[in-house]
Design a protein around this motif. Structure first.
Motif, PDB file in Angstrom:
ATOM      1  N   TYR A   1       0.836  -1.195   0.000  1.00  0.00           N
ATOM      2  CA  TYR A   1       0.000   0.000   0.000  1.00  0.00           C
ATOM      3  C   TYR A   1       0.868   1.241   0.000  1.00  0.00           C
ATOM      4  CZ  TYR A   1       0.868   0.912   4.948  1.00  0.00           C
ATOM      5  OH  TYR A   1       1.471   1.198   6.139  1.00  0.00           O
TER       6      TYR A   1
ATOM      7  N   SER B   1       0.214   5.746   0.502  1.00  0.00           N
ATOM      8  CA  SER B   1      -0.754   6.808   0.753  1.00  0.00           C
ATOM      9  C   SER B   1      -0.089   8.164   0.599  1.00  0.00           C
ATOM     10  CB  SER B   1      -1.380   6.667   2.144  1.00  0.00           C
ATOM     11  OG  SER B   1      -0.394   6.677   3.142  1.00  0.00           O
TER      12      SER B   1
ATOM     13  N   CYS C   1      -3.911   3.874  -1.503  1.00  0.00           N
ATOM     14  CA  CYS C   1      -4.253   2.772  -2.400  1.00  0.00           C
ATOM     15  C   CYS C   1      -3.528   1.519  -1.942  1.00  0.00           C
ATOM     16  CB  CYS C   1      -3.818   3.138  -3.819  1.00  0.00           C
ATOM     17  SG  CYS C   1      -4.051   1.814  -5.028  1.00  0.00           S
ATOM     18  N   TYR C   2      -4.192   0.367  -2.046  1.00  0.00           N
ATOM     19  CA  TYR C   2      -3.505  -0.885  -1.768  1.00  0.00           C
ATOM     20  C   TYR C   2      -3.802  -1.919  -2.848  1.00  0.00           C
ATOM     21  CZ  TYR C   2      -7.832  -2.816   0.225  1.00  0.00           C
ATOM     22  OH  TYR C   2      -9.116  -3.258   0.405  1.00  0.00           O
TER      23      TYR C   2
END
Length: 186
Positions: free
Chosen positions: A32, A34, A171-172
């Motif tokens: 992930y 961010s 987002c992952y």
């Protein structure tokens, strides 16, 4: 009968000439990234090596996996960091937001203008109550092979008005992975 995630990963790896991937350790994997500066457009995983945990978990290798490591992406999800430290987050639904994104692997766009909508699959919980929106690719999966750069370009917008918005975003990528395994005893 369909192909399992492991079979698909090995099949694609074989076609790419990655014959040793079959000897590596299978795992469930999630990466992930961010960005805690509010914006309308975000690019995830590019430059992520400079973002330390908890903002990202990709580490020093950044947006590519090491030799004999890979990820078959089965889920793509988004979340909103609630502060600049990236420790806490909320789902897209808390702010009535959705995301339009592209997934790029090796400078090839493999998913284009995909809409991840408010109220998608409930996953990636924060304290068991706030969910992000998720695109589920289970049964399909997209392989990110070793040593190939990948990134996600995302635009955040208001789910009801369909207008661009400015916000923090994360987002992952989640799925079946392979980890380097030396097959030695210590």
């Amino acid at each position: 009968m369909g192909m399992s995630a492991q079979d698909k990963m090995l099949n694609v790896a074989s076609r790419l000439g990655l014959t040793t991937l079959k000897d590596m350790q299978g795992t469930t994997r999630m990466v992930y990234d961010s960005q805690t500066t509010a914006a309308t457009n975000h690019t995830f995983f590019k430059g992520a090596a400079q973002r330390a945990f908890p903002l990202s978990n990709v580490g020093a290798n950044g947006n590519q996996f090491q030799v004999n490591e890979a990820l078959l992406v089965e889920k793509i999800g988004f979340f909103i960091p609630t502060a600049a430290d990236g420790i806490a987050y909320t789902g897209l639904g808390a702010n009535n937001r959705s995301v339009l994104f592209d997934l790029v692997i090796g400078n090839k766009t493999v998913m284009k203008d995909v809409s991840c909508e408010l109220g998608g699959e409930q996953a990636f919980y924060n304290d068991g109550t706030s969910a992000s929106s998720v695109i589920d690719l289970e049964g399909v999966g997209i392989l990110i092979p070793p040593q190939v750069e990948y990134y996600v370009v995302a635009k955040i917008y208001n789910a009801a008005a369909r207008t661009a918005e400015t916000a923090r975003l994360g987002c992952y990528l989640f799925g079946t992975g392979a980890l380097l395994n030396f097959n030695t005893t210590i």
